[in-house]
Design an enzyme around this catalytic site. Structure first.
Site, PDB file in Angstrom:
ATOM      1  CG  ASP A 162      -1.666   1.247   1.480  1.00  0.00           C
ATOM      2  OD1 ASP A 162      -1.670   2.110   0.579  1.00  0.00           O
ATOM      3  OD2 ASP A 162      -2.271   1.387   2.562  1.00  0.00           O
TER       4      ASP A 162
ATOM      5  CD  GLU B 185      -4.963   3.803  -2.029  1.00  0.00           C
ATOM      6  OE1 GLU B 185      -5.830   4.587  -1.574  1.00  0.00           O
ATOM      7  OE2 GLU B 185      -3.859   4.187  -2.436  1.00  0.00           O
TER       8      GLU B 185
ATOM      9  CG  ASP C 244      -9.208   4.857   0.897  1.00  0.00           C
ATOM     10  OD1 ASP C 244      -8.646   5.479   1.808  1.00  0.00           O
ATOM     11  OD2 ASP C 244      -8.584   4.170   0.066  1.00  0.00           O
TER      12      ASP C 244
ATOM     13  CE  LYS D 203      -1.415   7.272  -3.441  1.00  0.00           C
ATOM     14  NZ  LYS D 203      -1.874   6.241  -2.495  1.00  0.00           N
TER      15      LYS D 203
END
Ligand code: AMP
Length: 509
Positions: free
Chosen positions: A8, A147, A169, A69
């Site tokens: 992850d 994810e 999420d 990211k």
């Protein structure tokens, strides 16, 4: 055969896991279950990753990078570190190398393959960039998995009932909401939506603004240098306060010697919840949109799973409870995504070795629609014609046939768009394709093909087709490109499409 793990690669933190001997287990990195996704470059050129880099964020913010990211896949984002140019892909590569090496050490065997998770709402540039980072780190990227899908796999693997799951999420930098149908070990994503610019960092920023406002009142100054270590200290204090408010109702924020003053401030949960309400509201709107595109009512959701560090905020949990239902919160919110990726990695690397009790089936969808701009013959307006619609199962293809606008036209151009709208807006444009065609005294036809692979990476191909082509006459009858016929023509070499992986810049073939 090497070892396959699940990774992850988070905005704030990264985790890794492996599925072995019938169960999933987290892989500690430097003895901890979580690796901060931070990279720092020392004066001597040494690159630090993780906790050691995180502590330098405060000492040496100019040469330390967190939350990069957020910029992956953006070709214009470059960090200038110690006279070197570093891209977000390089940073992801350093983090993945660290994980690969640490995991190999811990497991006592060389880690060669990985399933890497990405936000469901990642664009294909972001997916391509993540895959590249993995490959540059020496990993065979078995698959990129969204994810939320990974979280649902980790949650749903041992549960037999058929369910419709919503995964909410909210991480450090991105927000995704997905709806999946889970039947035994089959995980089918039916709708996704999200916001790549909404995450825990934005909640921190609300507190930072609150603190800067108080400094301004105190000192009359509002000259804060972006990237300065003072600002970094304020950011850290803000994040700490936010986290504390997940457990307590009142927090004391103290930042000594800052911008010529020192901060001492109380923040209570009611004020915090009120301040962040606009951010929470954005997530509620996305939940409603995703339900609508799945064609489901709130009551049809059997379970809401919360994923990502920011779902620890009580305001989030309360909003989800009020909007849909009381959510399921995993004990290990930080690790659940890597666990799902590890299960997927075991399945992909050894599908015949009975490594899993039942093989799993994962179907994902595209979070975006894609099209080309063409003149609409009805009203002569330039419009986007969608070749692939959002929420179509991956992998998928879409095609259309266009023509030159006049005889003797030497080339054809097409704008390639990622958009839900028919308006060819500049910001939704992925590229502009210019292709020479045969110069003829009549209109020349061109077929355009979009292919999204199972990782959601887009390839655009285009080819000229003859005016007596069966594909063209079939298209004129049905207004749809016969994809089987097109594939056959390509396979038999009747047409040779020019293939490009879409770049955000202009492309010429
Ligand atoms: P992730 O990307 O899933 O690792 O999530 C990281 C985000 O979760 C960061 O913005 C953290 O500040 C946030 N976070 C972690 N722990 C907590 C907590 N206890 N309360 C609120 N936010 C948290």
């Amino acid at each position: 055969m090497g070892t396959a793990i699940g990774i992850d690669l988070g905005t704030s933190n990264s985790t890794a896991a492996i599925y072995r001997n019938g169960k999933v287990q987290s892989i500690p990195i430097e003895g901890k279950s979580i690796l901060p996704s931070v990279v720092s470059c020392k004066d001597d050129g040494q690159i630090l990753v993780g906790n050691s880099a995180k502590s330098r964020l405060y000492m040496d913010p100019q040469n330390s990078m967190a939350s990069s990211k957020r910029f992956i896949g953006n070709p214009s984002k470059v960090y200038h570190i110690q006279n070197k140019q570093v891209t977000p892909i390089d940073i992801a590569q350093y983090i993945l190398e660290k994980i690969k090496n640490e995991a190999s050490k811990y497991l006592g065997e060389e880690v060669t393959d990985a399933v890497i998770t990405i936000p469901a709402y990642f664009t294909e540039e972001q997916r391509e960039a993540t895959k590249q980072a993995g490959e540059r780190a020496g990993l065979k990227v078995l698959r990129l998995v969204a994810e939320p899908t990974a979280a649902a796999i980790a949650y749903g693997l041992d549960r037999e009932r058929n369910q419709t799951i919503m995964v909410y999420d909210l991480g450090g930098g991105t927000f995704d909401v997905s709806i999946l149908k889970v039947e035994n070990n089959s995980f089918k994503v039916i709708a996704v939506d999200g916001d790549t610019k909404l995450g825990g960092d934005d909640f921190d920023e609300m507190i930072v603004q609150h603190l800067l406002h108080s400094i301004q009142t105190e000192t009359g100054s509002n000259q804060y240098t972006e990237g300065s270590s003072s600002l970094q200290r304020i950011k850290e204090a803000a994040e700490e306060a936010k986290k504390e408010l997940s457990d307590s109702d009142l927090v004391d924020i103290v930042v000594p010697d800052i911008f010529g003053t020192h901060i001492e401030m109380e923040l209570d949960i009611a004020t915090f919840n009120q301040t962040v309400q606009p951010l929470i509201q954005r997530t509620i709107e996305k939940m409603e949109e995703v339900l609508q595109s799945a064609g489901l009512s709130k009551r049809e959701i059997s379970r809401v799973i919360l994923v990502g560090g920011s779902t620890r905020m009580r305001a989030v949990q309360e909003a989800v409870t009020k909007e849909i239902k009381k959510p399921y919160i995993a004990d290990n919110v930080d690790e659940v995504v890597a666990h799902g990726a590890a299960i997927m990695a075991a399945h992909l690397s050894a599908p015949s070795r009975d490594s899993l009790p039942i093989p799993i089936v994962v179907e994902e969808v595209t979070a975006h629609s894609f099209g080309v701009d063409m003149i609409d013959v009805q009203d002569q307006q330039l419009k986007v014609f969608h070749l692939i619609k959002r929420n179509t199962k991956l992998p998928c293809v879409g095609a259309t046939i266009g023509s030159t606008l006049r005889p003797y036209q030497p080339s054809i151009r097409a704008g390639v768009f990622r958009t839900e709208s028919q308006v060819p807006a500049e910001e939704a444009k992925l590229g502009e394709l210019k292709m020479p065609v045969s110069i003829r005294p009549y209109y020349v036809n061109v077929v355009s093909l979009f292919e999204l692979d199972e990782n959601g990476i887009l390839t655009f191909s285009t080819a000229e087709i003859g005016r007596r082509s069966l594909l063209l006459s079939r298209y004129r009858e049905t207004k749809e490109v016969d994809l089987d016929m097109l594939k056959l023509m390509i396979a038999q070499g009747e047409i040779t499409p020019k293939k490009i992986v879409i770049d955000t810049n202009k492309v010429e073939v």
